[in-house]
Design an enzyme around this catalytic site. Structure first.
Site, short mmCIF file in Angstrom:
data_model
loop_
_atom_site.label_atom_id
_atom_site.label_comp_id
_atom_site.label_asym_id
_atom_site.label_seq_id
_atom_site.Cartn_x
_atom_site.Cartn_y
_atom_site.Cartn_z
N ASP A 245 -18.57 -28.70 1.54
CA ASP A 245 -18.62 -27.27 1.09
C ASP A 245 -17.25 -26.92 0.68
OD1 ASP A 245 -17.19 -26.70 3.42
OD2 ASP A 245 -18.34 -25.37 4.18
N HIS A 246 -17.12 -25.66 0.26
CA HIS A 246 -15.88 -25.28 -0.41
C HIS A 246 -14.72 -25.54 0.59
CE1 HIS A 246 -17.47 -21.99 2.08
NE2 HIS A 246 -16.31 -21.39 2.24
N CYS B 33 -16.90 -30.15 6.13
CA CYS B 33 -16.97 -28.89 5.86
C CYS B 33 -15.46 -28.14 6.61
CB CYS B 33 -18.15 -28.15 6.52
SG CYS B 33 -18.26 -28.19 8.35
N THR C 175 -14.91 -27.14 9.77
CA THR C 175 -14.52 -27.88 11.02
C THR C 175 -15.51 -29.18 11.16
OG1 THR C 175 -16.75 -26.77 11.71
CG2 THR C 175 -14.66 -25.51 12.09
N HIS D 6 -20.37 -47.60 19.38
CA HIS D 6 -21.33 -47.43 20.53
C HIS D 6 -22.58 -46.47 19.87
CE1 HIS D 6 -18.58 -47.35 24.04
NE2 HIS D 6 -18.31 -48.79 23.32
N HIS E 232 -25.89 -50.32 23.83
CA HIS E 232 -25.76 -49.31 22.85
C HIS E 232 -27.00 -49.10 22.04
CE1 HIS E 232 -21.68 -48.81 24.50
NE2 HIS E 232 -21.49 -50.15 24.10
C1 RB5 Z 1 -17.07 -21.95 6.18
O1 RB5 Z 1 -16.20 -20.80 6.20
C2 RB5 Z 1 -17.12 -22.81 7.29
O2 RB5 Z 1 -17.71 -21.61 8.24
C3 RB5 Z 1 -17.74 -24.05 7.12
O3 RB5 Z 1 -17.15 -24.73 6.27
C4 RB5 Z 1 -18.04 -24.74 8.63
O4 RB5 Z 1 -16.88 -24.89 9.16
C5 RB5 Z 1 -19.18 -24.69 9.30
O5 RB5 Z 1 -19.20 -25.24 10.31
#
Ligand code: RB5
Length: 142
Positions: free
Chosen positions: A8-9, A66, A68, A99, A134
């Protein structure tokens, strides 16, 4: 190998770095499903593209990024046959292959740096599944 990648961005900058690393340093072919700029985007859309292709066995491995890595890994793991691993270091990238036979590496573009992410990708793509006990556990998931 042909690797499918999406972000994503919030993962865009790291995706671009990893795409270049895959092509120039590791010599892989890359299918990039986007995003292609930093406009706000919904991560489930790119997760669907990458995880759907893994379900259909069009690619051996996928990479999703993304902010996180959490949203991407949650979304990708809804797809049959997908084992998406959210990793933060080289050891988790290695163990996700040894694993868990992970077929998607999820990372957080706002969490880890480029050099670490590159080495995690290298480790992920060069580490084999250990099978044995596993394999039994993975079969239990399905
Ligand atoms: C975008 O702001 C953020 O929420 C997304 O990239 C991600 O981290 C979601 O899990």
């Amino acid at each position: 190998m042909k690797i499918i990648i999406g972000s994503d961005h919030a993962g865009f900058d790291l995706k671009e770095e990893i795409k270049a690393f895959l092509e120039t340093e590791l010599g892989h072919e890359v299918e990039d499903v986007g995003v292609f700029n930093k406009d706000s985007a919904d991560y489930p859309v790119m997760a669907q593209k990458v995880a759907g292709a893994i379900t259909e066995e069009k690619f051996p491995f996928g990479i999703l990024i993304c902010g996180t890595g959490i949203g991407m890994s949650i979304a990708a793991n809804r797809y049959k046959g997908v084992r998406a691993a959210l990793c933060h270091n080289i050891l988790t990238a290695r163990l996700s292959r040894q694993h868990n036979d992970a077929n998607i590496l999820a990372m957080g573009g706002r969490i880890i740096g480029v050099s670490l992410a590159q080495e995690m990708v290298r480790e992920f793509l060069t580490t084999s599944f250990e099978g044995g006990r596993h394999k039994r556990r993975i079969d239990q998931i399905d």
